[in-house]
Design an enzyme around this catalytic site. Structure first.
Site, PDB file in Angstrom:
ATOM      1  N   LYS A 189       0.840  -1.227   0.000  1.00 18.23           N
ATOM      2  CA  LYS A 189       0.000   0.000   0.000  1.00 18.23           C
ATOM      3  C   LYS A 189       0.868   1.269   0.000  1.00 18.23           C
ATOM      4  CE  LYS A 189      -1.103   0.188   5.042  1.00 18.23           C
ATOM      5  NZ  LYS A 189       0.083   0.860   5.478  1.00 18.23           N
ATOM      6  N   SER A 190       2.107   1.123   0.482  1.00 18.77           N
ATOM      7  CA  SER A 190       2.998   2.295   0.494  1.00 18.77           C
ATOM      8  C   SER A 190       3.894   2.344  -0.732  1.00 18.77           C
ATOM      9  CB  SER A 190       3.882   2.286   1.751  1.00 18.77           C
ATOM     10  OG  SER A 190       3.102   2.257   2.907  1.00 18.77           O
TER      11      SER A 190
ATOM     12  N   CYS B 295      14.468   0.274  22.509  1.00 17.67           N
ATOM     13  CA  CYS B 295      15.066   1.606  22.597  1.00 17.67           C
ATOM     14  C   CYS B 295      15.444   1.967  24.039  1.00 17.67           C
ATOM     15  CB  CYS B 295      14.123   2.647  22.024  1.00 17.67           C
ATOM     16  SG  CYS B 295      12.408   2.430  22.464  1.00 17.67           S
TER      17      CYS B 295
ATOM     18  N   GLN C 281       9.148   7.747  28.598  1.00 14.68           N
ATOM     19  CA  GLN C 281       9.315   7.455  27.184  1.00 14.68           C
ATOM     20  C   GLN C 281       8.404   8.294  26.302  1.00 14.68           C
ATOM     21  OE1 GLN C 281      10.142   2.883  28.488  1.00 14.68           O
ATOM     22  NE2 GLN C 281       9.791   3.138  26.325  1.00 14.68           N
TER      23      GLN C 281
ATOM     24  N   HIS D 290      13.737   9.598  24.826  1.00 15.23           N
ATOM     25  CA  HIS D 290      13.409   8.848  26.049  1.00 15.23           C
ATOM     26  C   HIS D 290      14.332   9.297  27.180  1.00 15.23           C
ATOM     27  CE1 HIS D 290      10.668   6.383  23.921  1.00 15.23           C
ATOM     28  NE2 HIS D 290      11.315   5.228  23.883  1.00 15.23           N
TER      29      HIS D 290
HETATM   30  C1  2RA Z   1       8.176   2.206  23.048  1.00 17.23           C
HETATM   31  N1  2RA Z   1      10.184   0.921  23.493  1.00 17.23           N
HETATM   32  O1  2RA Z   1       8.813   3.198  23.436  1.00 17.23           O
HETATM   33  C2  2RA Z   1       8.861   0.877  22.883  1.00 17.23           C
HETATM   34  C3  2RA Z   1       8.922   0.477  21.429  1.00 17.23           C
HETATM   35  N2  2RA Z   1       9.631   1.406  20.633  1.00 17.23           N
HETATM   36  O2  2RA Z   1       6.970   2.234  22.750  1.00 17.23           O
END
Ligand code: 2RA
Length: 340
Positions: free
Chosen positions: A39-40, A130, A157, A243
């Site tokens: 689709k992309s 991450c 986050q 984060h």
């Molecule tokens: C979040 N670490 O931050 C998880 C997936 N990227 O949602």
């Protein structure tokens, strides 16, 4: 002579960062292809000065390609990563699918580069979560000096960790608070994220932890040292990118805060911003677009014999995902493929 590189999931936040970072770091590319869902197909993405039109992942033959950087969900990874690996293309996967597989190395190049030699078992290398990646970059030099026994981490986050829809949610929900007529209804998060925080990332487990918290525990053990005890509380905050983590460590040997600061200043991938004055610390907005894992607020934890507290911030789309994947590709080039 360089490499033939495929970026899988090239239209997503992480995929676009991968293309950007490959160019920024001058990775030796002979040929590059941007792959996305049907689709992309045809969507234009940038690779330095070049504009690439995405091709259909479903139809793509990985034969003759050196490295595939995967930035798609576990479902698509489950279908396409094994076929890429079987075609002789080394897969660096950003999903969680292979991170806990004993036959797949989980790598943060500043921490466990030697694990790269385990790639050949499945021709797949896993990129960590991450929130884990930035933390272990800071933990590793302190562990080498004083042997970390226990880590207590609270994360803050950003919404980009949840994808493009979550970025839109924060933006639209914030606007709707000023313009009630919008009456925005949350689609991504179970509660309001604008001007709020949500102590829930990924799914809940029987233990009461969330999978995000479990990932930080298991991945830290796999990457740094299985003997380290880790407990985590992962929180979503109304920040677009970047984060942040409040980290408390207990070590076997005493580690003075000044020595810890000096060690971190010399550590690969770390940038120390630590002055006990207004603004003498890092904030997520300042980490956006940067490669570094920033460390601030380094200080003794006097409530235990050998304790330290510090603040850790990094761009979750870069060190938390795309940058680490490109660094693994660089490591592969140096240690294994040796072209370029
Ligand atoms: C979040 N670490 O931050 C998880 C997936 N990227 O949602």
């Amino acid at each position: 002579m360089g490499y033939r590189i495929a970026v899988v999931g090239a239209t997503g936040n992480v995929g676009r960062e991968m293309l950007s970072i490959l160019d920024e770091r001058g990775f030796p590319v002979d040929e590059i292809v941007a792959l996305a869902s049907r689709k992309s197909q045809g969507t234009e993405v940038s690779f330095g000065e070049q504009t690439l039109k995405t091709k259909d992942l479903e139809q793509f033959d990985f034969t003759g390609w050196d490295i595939a950087l995967f930035a798609v969900g576990s479902e698509a990874t489950k279908v396409h990563a094994p076929r890429a690996a079987k075609a002789g293309c080394i897969v660096i996967d950003n999903s969680s699918l292979y991170r806990y597989d004993a036959d797949v190395p989980l790598i943060v190049p500043e921490v466990n580069p030697d694990a790269i030699h385990g790639y050949a078992k499945k021709n797949i290398i896993a990129n960590p979560n991450c929130s884990t990646a930035q933390m272990v970059v800071a933990l590793k030099p302190l562990h080498d000096r004083a042997r970390i026994k226990r880590v207590v981490v609270s994360t803050y986050q950003s919404v980009s960790g949840s994808g493009k829809e979550a970025i839109d949610e924060l933006w639209d929900q914030t606007k709707s608070i000023y313009n009630p007529v919008d009456n925005y209804q949350a689609k991504v998060y179970p509660k309001q994220i604008a001007f709020n925080v949500i102590p829930h990332i990924d799914s809940f487990m029987d233990s009461g932890d969330t999978r995000e918290e479990w990932k930080m525990v298991v991945e830290t053990k796999k990457i740094v040292d299985p003997k380290i005890k880790v407990t985590a509380t992962c929180v979503r905050v109304p920040v677009f990118v970047g984060h942040s983590e409040s980290i408390n460590i207990e070590t076997e040997d005493f580690l003075d805060e000044d020595e810890a600061r000096d060690i971190l200043r010399e550590a690969p991938g770390v940038m120390v911003v630590d002055k006990r004055e207004d603004g003498g610390y890092i904030t997520p907005i300042e980490s956006v677009g940067e490669f570094a894992t920033y460390v601030s607020r380094i200080r003794q934890d006097v409530t235990i014999e050998n304790g330290l507290n510090f603040w850790c911030v990094s761009d979750n789309l870069r060190k938390g995902a795309a940058l680490n994947a490109v660094q693994i590709a660089e490591l592969l080039g140096r240690e294994v493929l040796k072209k370029g």
